[in-house]
Design an enzyme around this catalytic site. Structure first.
Site, mmCIF file in Angstrom:
data_model
loop_
_atom_site.group_PDB
_atom_site.id
_atom_site.type_symbol
_atom_site.label_atom_id
_atom_site.label_comp_id
_atom_site.label_asym_id
_atom_site.label_seq_id
_atom_site.Cartn_x
_atom_site.Cartn_y
_atom_site.Cartn_z
ATOM 1 N N CYS A 184 92.339 27.067 22.344
ATOM 2 C CA CYS A 184 91.490 25.895 22.548
ATOM 3 C C CYS A 184 92.102 24.960 23.597
ATOM 4 C CB CYS A 184 91.246 25.205 21.199
ATOM 5 S SG CYS A 184 89.893 24.030 21.232
ATOM 6 N N HIS A 217 89.626 29.687 17.299
ATOM 7 C CA HIS A 217 90.897 29.388 16.619
ATOM 8 C C HIS A 217 91.327 30.479 15.639
ATOM 9 C CE1 HIS A 217 91.480 25.125 17.846
ATOM 10 N NE2 HIS A 217 90.171 25.202 18.070
ATOM 11 N N GLU A 232 94.224 30.810 14.388
ATOM 12 C CA GLU A 232 95.193 30.269 13.419
ATOM 13 C C GLU A 232 94.493 29.624 12.220
ATOM 14 O OE1 GLU A 232 93.989 28.688 15.833
ATOM 15 O OE2 GLU A 232 94.356 26.526 15.804
#
Lengths: 226, 82
Positions: free
Chosen positions: A87, A196, A198
């Site tokens: 991002c 994302h 994560e």
């Protein structure tokens, strides 16, 4: 000894804690790096996490790309250090010249925050070797300036050399050219993507565990090299 | 000292949704005849006279603008020296 993965925090970074958690879930040791650091503490890889570094002043990622910590990151990346930008981290790596193209405001002007399916286009990079080419993964997308752009010459190189790593499985909601969600450097060791991974490592807190594969990929590579 | 103006605009071929939104708002105000709007940035720098044009160009092209998506114009204003 587990591999050590640096996670950078800039003023305005939001996702450093989740990125460090993903590193630990994958079996690595997360090492916190601060934007003023000029020593990478000998880490084996670096994650540049998401957020709004320096308030997105000037352009998203523009100030962070010229911060003290990024000097040694760029030098090390050019010598082969694996680096993942997520991002805002992707925006920073583009601004730092480690990745081609740029990220501009979403075509619809709206901030987009939702789960999204990505198609894995290249499963040979340092960060995607545990994924399967052609498979789809589900991860969150949350960005207002996620529209990937590049000129035709750059796209010809990206497509020709397999540097498009992820594509939106549906039409890109942010208007990204050729539905590109993530790209890599020519050597496949620097990867950036807008969504994302994560945030998708545990069913309790994310839409899937698909994102963990990026972190296990780099750790497997580092362990094999050690 | 000289005042230096740097104007930065999204490249013509890059979609500028902000400019488009501004153009649509003009229509709602009853404005006619505006075919297109591009929204950019305007920087005002107070610069020592010793700084050469090439340095100003470097500042614009490596920091103030991103050449991948933007174009820029550097203008040194005269007659404002102190």
């Amino acid at each position: 000894m587990s591999a050590r993965v640096g996670v950078i925090t800039f003023p305005g970074t939001l996702d450093d804690v989740d990125a460090a958690r993903a590193v630990r879930y994958a079996g690595g040791e997360a090492v916190s790096l601060w934007h003023r650091d000029t020593d990478l503490q000998g880490v084996d890889a670096v994650v540049v996490p998401g957020g709004f570094s320096y308030g997105d002043y000037l352009r998203a990622g523009a100030i962070a790309a010229r911060s003290p910590v990024m000097g040694p990151v760029v030098d090390a990346a050019q010598r082969g250090l694996p680096v993942l930008g997520i991002c805002n981290g992707f925006q920073i790596l583009c601004e730092a010249g480690l990745l081609p193209g740029a990220l501009v405001r979403n075509a619809g002007l709206r901030f987009i925050c939702r789960e999204i399916r990505l198609r894995v286009e290249n499963a040979t990079t340092a960060w995607t070797s545990d994924l399967t080419a052609g498979a789809e993964i589900t991860v969150p997308l949350k960005s207002g300036e996620g529209r990937f752009v590049a000129d035709d010459e750059t796209f010809a190189r990206l497509e020709g050399e397999g540097q498009v790593v992820f594509r939106y499985a549906e039409t890109a909601p942010n208007g990204a050219l050729r539905d590109v969600a993530g790209v890599c450097s020519a050597d496949g060791r620097v990867v950036g993507l807008m969504p994302h991974p994560e945030h998708a490592i545990d069913a309790l807190t994310g839409p899937s565990t698909d994102g963990l594969g990026l972190f296990t990929s780099v750790l497997a590579r580092l362990t094999a090299a050690a | 000292m000289a005042r230096v103006i740097v104007d930065v605009l999204p490249k013509a071929e890059i979609l500028d949704p902000q400019g488009q939104a501004v153009a649509r708002a003009m229509g709602r105000l009853g404005v006619t005849g505006v075919a297109d709007v591009r929204q950019g940035k305007h920087f005002v720098l107070e610069v020592d006279d010793a700084v050469p044009d090439a340095e100003l160009e470097r500042i614009a092209g490596t920091l103030l603008a991103n050449p991948v998506m933007e174009e820029w114009i550097v203008r040194r204003e005269t007659g404002t020296g102190a």
